[in-house]
Design an enzyme around this catalytic site. Structure first.
Site, PDB file in Angstrom:
ATOM      1  N   LYS A 194       0.852  -1.192   0.000  1.00  0.00           N
ATOM      2  CA  LYS A 194       0.000   0.000   0.000  1.00  0.00           C
ATOM      3  C   LYS A 194       0.886   1.239   0.000  1.00  0.00           C
ATOM      4  O   LYS A 194       1.445   1.625   1.026  1.00  0.00           O
ATOM      5  CB  LYS A 194      -0.920   0.046   1.228  1.00  0.00           C
ATOM      6  CG  LYS A 194      -1.956   1.157   1.078  1.00  0.00           C
ATOM      7  CD  LYS A 194      -2.457   1.730   2.362  1.00  0.00           C
ATOM      8  CE  LYS A 194      -1.565   2.709   3.022  1.00  0.00           C
ATOM      9  NZ  LYS A 194      -1.324   3.968   2.271  1.00  0.00           N
ATOM     10  N   GLU A 268      10.274   0.839  10.105  1.00  0.00           N
ATOM     11  CA  GLU A 268      11.335   1.804   9.770  1.00  0.00           C
ATOM     12  C   GLU A 268      10.710   3.182   9.932  1.00  0.00           C
ATOM     13  O   GLU A 268       9.861   3.571   9.131  1.00  0.00           O
ATOM     14  CB  GLU A 268      11.806   1.625   8.316  1.00  0.00           C
ATOM     15  CG  GLU A 268      12.386   0.264   7.994  1.00  0.00           C
ATOM     16  CD  GLU A 268      13.723   0.015   8.661  1.00  0.00           C
ATOM     17  OE1 GLU A 268      14.321   0.973   9.217  1.00  0.00           O
ATOM     18  OE2 GLU A 268      14.165  -1.134   8.665  1.00  0.00           O
ATOM     19  N   CYS A 302      14.516  10.089   5.973  1.00  0.00           N
ATOM     20  CA  CYS A 302      14.432   9.702   7.389  1.00  0.00           C
ATOM     21  C   CYS A 302      15.784   9.737   8.075  1.00  0.00           C
ATOM     22  O   CYS A 302      15.876  10.065   9.250  1.00  0.00           O
ATOM     23  CB  CYS A 302      13.812   8.322   7.498  1.00  0.00           C
ATOM     24  SG  CYS A 302      14.636   7.123   6.448  1.00  0.00           S
ATOM     25  N   GLU A 401      11.149  15.431  14.508  1.00  0.00           N
ATOM     26  CA  GLU A 401      11.521  15.326  13.097  1.00  0.00           C
ATOM     27  C   GLU A 401      10.734  16.362  12.287  1.00  0.00           C
ATOM     28  O   GLU A 401       9.505  16.377  12.321  1.00  0.00           O
ATOM     29  CB  GLU A 401      11.199  13.925  12.595  1.00  0.00           C
ATOM     30  CG  GLU A 401      11.642  13.699  11.186  1.00  0.00           C
ATOM     31  CD  GLU A 401      11.356  12.286  10.726  1.00  0.00           C
ATOM     32  OE1 GLU A 401      10.204  11.849  10.862  1.00  0.00           O
ATOM     33  OE2 GLU A 401      12.276  11.635  10.217  1.00  0.00           O
TER      34      GLU A 401
HETATM   35  P1  NAD Z   1       2.923   8.542   7.629  1.00  0.00           P
HETATM   36  O1  NAD Z   1       3.411   7.652   8.690  1.00  0.00           O
HETATM   37  O2  NAD Z   1       1.814   9.450   7.935  1.00  0.00           O
HETATM   38  O3  NAD Z   1       2.482   7.694   6.334  1.00  0.00           O
HETATM   39  C1  NAD Z   1       3.291   6.693   5.802  1.00  0.00           C
HETATM   40  C2  NAD Z   1       2.429   5.607   5.213  1.00  0.00           C
HETATM   41  O4  NAD Z   1       1.670   4.989   6.252  1.00  0.00           O
HETATM   42  C3  NAD Z   1       1.396   6.093   4.193  1.00  0.00           C
HETATM   43  O5  NAD Z   1       1.242   5.086   3.210  1.00  0.00           O
HETATM   44  C4  NAD Z   1       0.120   6.210   5.030  1.00  0.00           C
HETATM   45  O6  NAD Z   1      -1.058   6.101   4.258  1.00  0.00           O
HETATM   46  C5  NAD Z   1       0.287   5.022   5.945  1.00  0.00           C
HETATM   47  N1  NAD Z   1      -0.400   5.109   7.223  1.00  0.00           N
HETATM   48  C6  NAD Z   1      -0.436   6.161   8.072  1.00  0.00           C
HETATM   49  N2  NAD Z   1      -1.132   5.831   9.178  1.00  0.00           N
HETATM   50  C7  NAD Z   1      -1.523   4.540   9.035  1.00  0.00           C
HETATM   51  C8  NAD Z   1      -2.259   3.633   9.851  1.00  0.00           C
HETATM   52  N3  NAD Z   1      -2.752   3.978  11.054  1.00  0.00           N
HETATM   53  N4  NAD Z   1      -2.483   2.371   9.386  1.00  0.00           N
HETATM   54  C9  NAD Z   1      -1.985   1.995   8.188  1.00  0.00           C
HETATM   55  N5  NAD Z   1      -1.298   2.820   7.359  1.00  0.00           N
HETATM   56  C10 NAD Z   1      -1.064   4.080   7.785  1.00  0.00           C
HETATM   57  O7  NAD Z   1       4.225   9.313   7.169  1.00  0.00           O
HETATM   58  P2  NAD Z   1       4.390  10.551   6.223  1.00  0.00           P
HETATM   59  O8  NAD Z   1       4.303  11.760   7.079  1.00  0.00           O
HETATM   60  O9  NAD Z   1       3.540  10.473   5.031  1.00  0.00           O
HETATM   61  O10 NAD Z   1       5.911  10.245   5.773  1.00  0.00           O
HETATM   62  C11 NAD Z   1       7.005  10.763   6.370  1.00  0.00           C
HETATM   63  C12 NAD Z   1       7.504   9.928   7.553  1.00  0.00           C
HETATM   64  O11 NAD Z   1       8.049   8.689   7.138  1.00  0.00           O
HETATM   65  C13 NAD Z   1       8.635  10.640   8.263  1.00  0.00           C
HETATM   66  O12 NAD Z   1       8.386  10.649   9.639  1.00  0.00           O
HETATM   67  C14 NAD Z   1       9.876   9.809   7.954  1.00  0.00           C
HETATM   68  O13 NAD Z   1      10.874   9.806   8.897  1.00  0.00           O
HETATM   69  C15 NAD Z   1       9.306   8.462   7.788  1.00  0.00           C
HETATM   70  N6  NAD Z   1      10.212   7.661   6.942  1.00  0.00           N
HETATM   71  C16 NAD Z   1      10.985   6.701   7.522  1.00  0.00           C
HETATM   72  C17 NAD Z   1      11.874   5.948   6.763  1.00  0.00           C
HETATM   73  C18 NAD Z   1      12.734   4.885   7.391  1.00  0.00           C
HETATM   74  O14 NAD Z   1      13.195   4.004   6.698  1.00  0.00           O
HETATM   75  N7  NAD Z   1      12.988   4.919   8.668  1.00  0.00           N
HETATM   76  C19 NAD Z   1      11.943   6.137   5.392  1.00  0.00           C
HETATM   77  C20 NAD Z   1      11.142   7.121   4.815  1.00  0.00           C
HETATM   78  C21 NAD Z   1      10.266   7.872   5.609  1.00  0.00           C
END
Ligand code: NAD
Length: 495
Positions: A194, A268, A302, A401
């Site tokens: 997804k 992650e 990240c 962050e």
């Molecule tokens: P987010 O967590 O809001 O969303 C990420 C994904 O999770 C999206 O596909 C979203 O639809 C899904 N999602 C969100 N809540 C969910 C839930 N309750 N159940 C199922 N799916 C859900 O993150 P964002 O703000 O869109 O992206 C940025 C974040 O991602 C930053 O905090 C960044 O650090 C993190 N990130 C981490 C890594 C890593 O490898 N550690 C890599 C890239 C991004």
């Protein structure tokens, strides 16, 4: 901050439309199927704020179809019963198909997320590298091992964990997806991906690569959707494991949902990584690298180095040089070859970064450069590269962050204090130390509690264990360790 020639070309949606395709079907179980509803995700260019494509928004029913296909492919299909070496042959074909779409993926990602072409290229070449690496993993790992046990002959057998749901963010979706789907498939799992609502088109191109590679029916589904559908997917009783990349807040929520049924999970999550600069090093040789490790891809990485820890007596020197580098960064149209930083990926992301800049000012941090929307770039989600100095590590701009092009400089008096500041964080993903004294650098690298540390340079290495301490995650991706997280371990005893 300098500007590219964006003003002259921003009103060019027609050109973008040629680059970025729309989709009207979902990739479910290896086939392009009609979605069960008319709901669509509008894809908005972060450079112009205009809609440039649509893809279907998967519904709960679509999740049920994808899980049913994955379940049946896992329970009854050939994929989990093939040897890892046989699966690796197919996965090498996936790599070839991803590579065949490399240029299109680069263009589409630049159009839908705003990463400058060079950054987009780096992400997608990383994905090609991940698939090449996965195809060689069976040569480097043991899936079975014989043992002599008291009164019995034993074997440790590693078996695929089952149906895997992978959920990823928008900041590098093809690489993030490949880091999960590749090892999961090699292990013999079946997978549902997804992607996020922001920038889903590159993952549809990834679906095309899977279709062309010819996996058995049901093995891979790619269903873009928002959080609510995501939550339905990760709670689905037909899913055995969740592999999630995203924010710590969402990771916490998903982990609690997995706890209900003891579903396997790897996470992650976010980061607030520190670059520690020792007193003995020449600043000119390192500050350009540190700046781009912090603000590259507009800081939406990240593992970015976003806290710069400097000896107090060198703060003025280092801040002056960092500011000069940041003021020379060309911000503008991501397709312009001169551009170094594009827009933020979405309006939500831009608003969040601006909120943190306001928080930094209200906390009393010194704004050295940036902090505004660049002049002449009002149509997209642009923010200037921004530098705060005299930051105390307890401030929110040092603890939380930001995920934007914002660096904070934190002074320290001793190396012990620098290590303590680096570790005084809920996160522990990455980090770096810069010192001429290599023994000192090595000892600092071992004392900082993060999943990766770099010495006198920085890169995100995803071919070997990648993941976080503390609230940066759980488990590791990359290399043989990454495959282990998609395997269950069984002991067979023969009497
Ligand atoms: P987010 O967590 O809001 O969303 C990420 C994904 O999770 C999206 O596909 C979203 O639809 C899904 N999602 C969100 N809540 C969910 C839930 N309750 N159940 C199922 N799916 C859900 O993150 P964002 O703000 O869109 O992206 C940025 C974040 O991602 C930053 O905090 C960044 O650090 C993190 N990130 C981490 C890594 C890593 O490898 N550690 C890599 C890239 C991004």
């Amino acid at each position: 901050m300098r500007q590219s020639s964006i003003e002259k070309e921003l009103a060019m949606p027609a050109v973008v439309e040629k680059i970025i395709p729309s989709y009207d079907r979902l990739f479910i179980g290896g086939e392009w199927l009609e979605p069960s509803t008319d709901a669509v995700i509008p894809v908005v260019s972060p450079t112009t704020g205009q809609q440039i494509a649509t893809v279907p928004h998967a519904s709960r029913e679509d999740v049920d179809r994808a899980v049913a296909a994955a379940r049946s492919a896992f329970d009854d299909g050939p994929w989990p019963r093939m040897t890892p070496a046989e699966r690796a042959v197919v996965l090498a074909r996936v790599g070839t198909e991803v590579e065949a779409r490399l240029e299109q993926m680069i263009e589409v990602f630049t159009a839908e997320i705003g990463a400058p072409t060079a950054a987009s290229r780096a992400f997608h070449e990383m994905a090609v590298g991940i698939w090449a690496d996965i195809a060689t993993l069976p040569e480097r790992m043991q899936f079975e091992q014989d043992l002599a046990l008291p009164g019995a002959r034993g074997s440790i057998v590693r078996e695929p964990v089952g149906v895997v749901a992978t959920v990823i963010p928008w900041n590098g979706p093809v690489a993030a997806a490949s880091m999960k789907i590749g090892p999961a498939l090699l292990a013999g799992c079946t997978v549902i991906l997804k992607p996020a609502e922001e920038g889903p088109v590159t993952t549809m191109l990834l679906a095309e690569a899977f279709a062309a590679a010819g996996l058995p029916a049901g093995v891979v589904s790619i269903i873009p959707a928002g959080r609510e559908t995501g939550e339905y997917l990760v709670s689905h009783p037909g899913v055995d494991k969740i592999a999630f990349t995203g924010s710590t807040a969402a990771g916490r929520r998903i982990m609690s949902l997995c706890g209900e049924r003891i579903a396997r999970i790897t996470l992650e999550l976010g980061g607030k990584s520190a670059a520690i600069i020792a007193d003995d090093i020449d600043a000119d040789s390192i500050l350009t690298g540190i700046t781009f490790a912090g603000v590259g891809h507009s800081g939406q990485v990240c593992a970015a180095l976003t806290r710069i820890l400097v000896p107090r007596q060198r703060q003025d020197e280092i801040v002056g040089k960092l500011a000069a580098i940041m003021e020379n960064i060309v911000v503008g149209d991501p397709v312009d070859p001169e551009t170094v930083l594009g827009p933020l990926a979405s309006e939500r992301q831009r608003d969040r970064v601006e909120e943190y800049i306001a928080i930094g000012l209200s906390e009393g941090a010194r704004l050295v450069t940036g902090g505004h929307r660049p002049h002449g770039l009002e149509h997209g989600w642009f923010v200037e590269p921004t530098l705060f100095a005299d930051v105390d590590n307890s401030m929110r701009i040092a603890q939380e962050e930001i995920f934007g092009p914002v660096l904070v400089v934190i002074p320290f008096d001793t190396i012990d204090e620098a290590v303590a500041i680096a570790n005084d964080s809920p996160y522990g993903l990455s980090g770096a130390v810069y010192a001429d004294d290599t023994d000192l650098a090595e000892s600092i690298a071992r004392r900082v509690r993060t999943g990766q540390m770099s010495i006198n340079g920085w890169q995100m290495c995803v071919a070997e264990p990648f993941g976080g301490y503390k609230q940066s995650g759980l488990g590791r991706e990359g290399g043989t360790e990454g495959v282990m997280s998609y395997l269950e371990t069984k002991l067979i005893q023969r009497f």
